[in-house]
Design a protein around this motif. Structure first.
Motif, PDB file in Angstrom:
ATOM      1  N   GLY A  36      27.181 -13.173 -20.503  1.00 21.35           N
ATOM      2  CA  GLY A  36      28.480 -13.233 -19.850  1.00 21.35           C
ATOM      3  C   GLY A  36      29.608 -11.562 -20.151  1.00 21.35           C
ATOM      4  O   GLY A  36      29.234 -11.312 -19.443  1.00 21.35           O
ATOM      5  N   PHE A  37      29.621 -12.021 -20.867  1.00 22.86           N
ATOM      6  CA  PHE A  37      30.911 -10.987 -22.128  1.00 22.86           C
ATOM      7  C   PHE A  37      30.168  -9.305 -21.852  1.00 22.86           C
ATOM      8  O   PHE A  37      30.719  -8.311 -21.775  1.00 22.86           O
ATOM      9  N   GLU A  38      28.856  -9.106 -22.466  1.00 22.33           N
ATOM     10  CA  GLU A  38      28.174  -7.754 -22.343  1.00 22.33           C
ATOM     11  C   GLU A  38      27.550  -7.580 -20.504  1.00 22.33           C
ATOM     12  O   GLU A  38      27.753  -6.570 -19.884  1.00 22.33           O
ATOM     13  N   ILE A  39      27.733  -8.340 -20.219  1.00 25.86           N
ATOM     14  CA  ILE A  39      27.451  -8.121 -18.199  1.00 25.86           C
ATOM     15  C   ILE A  39      29.151  -7.665 -18.179  1.00 25.86           C
ATOM     16  O   ILE A  39      29.309  -6.105 -17.409  1.00 25.86           O
ATOM     17  N   ALA A  40      30.409  -7.551 -18.420  1.00 26.12           N
ATOM     18  CA  ALA A  40      31.548  -7.498 -18.717  1.00 26.12           C
ATOM     19  C   ALA A  40      31.735  -6.227 -18.625  1.00 26.12           C
ATOM     20  O   ALA A  40      31.902  -4.988 -18.306  1.00 26.12           O
ATOM     21  N   GLY A  41      30.909  -5.775 -20.330  1.00 30.23           N
ATOM     22  CA  GLY A  41      30.677  -4.062 -20.340  1.00 30.23           C
ATOM     23  C   GLY A  41      30.188  -3.630 -20.053  1.00 30.23           C
ATOM     24  O   GLY A  41      30.964  -2.030 -20.094  1.00 30.23           O
ATOM     25  N   PHE A  42      29.430  -4.394 -19.570  1.00 34.01           N
ATOM     26  CA  PHE A  42      28.412  -3.199 -18.781  1.00 34.01           C
ATOM     27  C   PHE A  42      29.250  -2.579 -17.571  1.00 34.01           C
ATOM     28  O   PHE A  42      28.223  -1.135 -17.252  1.00 34.01           O
ATOM     29  N   LEU A  43      29.708  -3.858 -17.278  1.00 43.08           N
ATOM     30  CA  LEU A  43      30.183  -3.205 -15.429  1.00 43.08           C
ATOM     31  C   LEU A  43      31.395  -1.946 -16.409  1.00 43.08           C
ATOM     32  O   LEU A  43      32.231  -0.660 -15.523  1.00 43.08           O
ATOM     33  N   LYS A  44      31.586  -2.357 -17.417  1.00 44.80           N
ATOM     34  CA  LYS A  44      32.986  -1.093 -17.719  1.00 44.80           C
ATOM     35  C   LYS A  44      32.100   0.560 -18.209  1.00 44.80           C
ATOM     36  O   LYS A  44      32.565   1.327 -18.207  1.00 44.80           O
ATOM     37  N   ARG A  45      31.397  -0.367 -18.372  1.00 42.70           N
ATOM     38  CA  ARG A  45      30.445   0.917 -18.870  1.00 42.70           C
ATOM     39  C   ARG A  45      29.905   2.169 -17.419  1.00 42.70           C
ATOM     40  O   ARG A  45      30.020   3.029 -17.318  1.00 42.70           O
ATOM     41  N   SER A  46      30.036   1.061 -16.693  1.00 42.25           N
ATOM     42  CA  SER A  46      28.961   1.893 -15.047  1.00 42.25           C
ATOM     43  C   SER A  46      30.328   2.890 -14.474  1.00 42.25           C
ATOM     44  O   SER A  46      30.445   3.381 -13.720  1.00 42.25           O
ATOM     45  N   GLY A  47      31.206   2.523 -15.107  1.00 42.29           N
ATOM     46  CA  GLY A  47      33.111   2.981 -14.193  1.00 42.29           C
ATOM     47  C   GLY A  47      33.815   2.328 -13.873  1.00 42.29           C
ATOM     48  O   GLY A  47      34.846   2.700 -12.847  1.00 42.29           O
ATOM     49  N   LYS A  79      28.135   2.895  -9.091  1.00 38.91           N
ATOM     50  CA  LYS A  79      28.284   3.564 -10.383  1.00 38.91           C
ATOM     51  C   LYS A  79      27.164   2.391 -10.717  1.00 38.91           C
ATOM     52  O   LYS A  79      26.778   2.903 -11.768  1.00 38.91           O
ATOM     53  N   VAL A  80      27.019   1.362 -10.766  1.00 40.10           N
ATOM     54  CA  VAL A  80      25.975   0.471 -11.338  1.00 40.10           C
ATOM     55  C   VAL A  80      24.672   0.138 -11.230  1.00 40.10           C
ATOM     56  O   VAL A  80      24.178   1.071 -12.498  1.00 40.10           O
ATOM     57  N   LEU A  81      24.503   0.638  -9.901  1.00 35.10           N
ATOM     58  CA  LEU A  81      22.670   1.495  -9.740  1.00 35.10           C
ATOM     59  C   LEU A  81      22.155   2.548 -10.868  1.00 35.10           C
ATOM     60  O   LEU A  81      21.503   2.481 -11.901  1.00 35.10           O
ATOM     61  N   LEU A  82      23.885   3.494 -10.597  1.00 36.60           N
ATOM     62  CA  LEU A  82      23.363   4.934 -11.561  1.00 36.60           C
ATOM     63  C   LEU A  82      23.052   4.305 -13.330  1.00 36.60           C
ATOM     64  O   LEU A  82      22.840   4.987 -13.894  1.00 36.60           O
ATOM     65  N   ARG A  83      24.127   3.490 -13.568  1.00 32.91           N
ATOM     66  CA  ARG A  83      24.278   3.090 -14.759  1.00 32.91           C
ATOM     67  C   ARG A  83      22.744   2.208 -15.727  1.00 32.91           C
ATOM     68  O   ARG A  83      22.298   2.111 -15.758  1.00 32.91           O
ATOM     69  N   LEU A  84      22.549   1.691 -14.856  1.00 33.89           N
ATOM     70  CA  LEU A  84      21.058   1.000 -15.241  1.00 33.89           C
ATOM     71  C   LEU A  84      20.000   1.863 -15.067  1.00 33.89           C
ATOM     72  O   LEU A  84      19.354   0.852 -15.525  1.00 33.89           O
ATOM     73  N   ALA A  85      19.812   2.942 -14.836  1.00 34.73           N
ATOM     74  CA  ALA A  85      18.907   3.565 -14.800  1.00 34.73           C
ATOM     75  C   ALA A  85      19.051   5.151 -15.962  1.00 34.73           C
ATOM     76  O   ALA A  85      18.725   5.955 -15.978  1.00 34.73           O
TER      77      ALA A  85
END
Length: 283
Positions: A36-47, A79-85
């Motif tokens: 869960g907390f890693e999802i939040a971190g991922f979204l922050k890294r997405s911008g 932003k989310v899509l691009l971070r996934l790649a």
């Protein structure tokens, strides 16, 4: 619509698509798992700005709610899509990048877009939703990247761009152009493979004069591609010659999406064979 235009106007995805996107973000079904907390971190890294703290609810439901809240905010879903790649997201397990991108494209394609990362630069590419037909690429999905086949990094990058351009042609209905690009890709991969593994297979021909026919035969003789890949690679070679309009006119056949799908499977099969027979590969 260009990618810049897509970002400007915003990409509004169907609710079912967002649910699938949340599945990938959360890492369900053997994808890149995020707590869960890693999802939040991922979204922050997405911008994303002002991402709430994880509140302990089911990870996928929480990710879905966050995505739905920003569904209509321009640029947020992109932003989310691009971070996934983005390869930087998978530094601990780089082999998962391709699996994640493939998982995203299975549902994103219905929205008329494809996620790609040629050369490590993630981008969204408009495409034809008809590519989602089961016949697309077929059973012989390409299992490797060019750096798995080619030692020369500059040549591997060039050939990866050829493959990317073939995908772009496919997505936009340019079937003949895509087939020509695939033939060019095949010739480049086979030539570089011979030069790196056994240049003596060129015989008296120079690398600038050797034909695709000779390269197919040489790679089969060396045991690097199977008999089926050899046979159908010659069929691809004939279609590649449609770069000359008279060659197409003589055949009295205009390649369509199905023709291209078959050609793509031929390329995938040959490249997968080359990967299986590369020197130093663990058996």
């Amino acid at each position: 619509m260009t990618q810049s235009q897509t970002r400007q106007h915003g990409l509004t995805l169907d609710e079912n698509t967002l649910q699938e996107l949340a599945r990938v973000v959360a890492g369900d079904d053997d994808l890149y798992y995020r707590r869960g907390f890693e999802i939040a971190g991922f979204l922050k890294r997405s911008g994303w700005q002002e991402v709430p703290e994880y509140d302990g609810q089911y990870r996928r439901e929480w990710a879905t709610e966050l995505l739905m809240e920003r569904r209509d905010q321009p640029g947020e879903i992109e932003k989310v899509l691009l971070r996934l790649a983005d390869p930087r997201e998978y530094l601990d397990e780089p082999e998962l990048l391709g699996e994640v991108v493939a998982a995203v494209n299975t549902f994103l394609i219905h929205e008329g877009y494809r996620l790609e990362n040629p050369g490590g630069a993630a981008r969204l590419v408009p495409c034809d939703p008809a590519l989602a037909r089961p016949t697309h690429y077929g059973a012989s999905e390409l299992k490797v990247v060019m750096t798995d086949l080619i030692v020369d990094e500059a040549m591997a990058e060039l050939l990866e761009w050829r493959l990317d351009e073939a995908r772009t042609c496919y997505a936009n209905g340019a079937h003949v152009a895509a087939i020509i690009m695939l033939g060019s890709l095949m010739e480049g991969v086979l030539l570089q493979t011979v030069l790196e593994r056994d240049p003596s297979l060129l015989g008296r021909a120079s690398e600038d004069r050797v034909t695709l026919h000779a390269l197919i035969e040489a790679c089969h003789h060396a045991g690097w591609i199977g008999a089926d890949a050899k046979r159908f690679s010659h069929e691809l070679r004939e279609y590649r010659n449609f770069v000359h309009p008279k060659a197409e006119a003589r055949q009295n056949h205009r390649p369509d999406r199905d023709t291209l799908g078959i050609c793509w499977q031929v390329v995938n099969a040959a490249l997968n064979d080359l990967a299986e027979t590369r020197p130093g590969r663990a058996r």
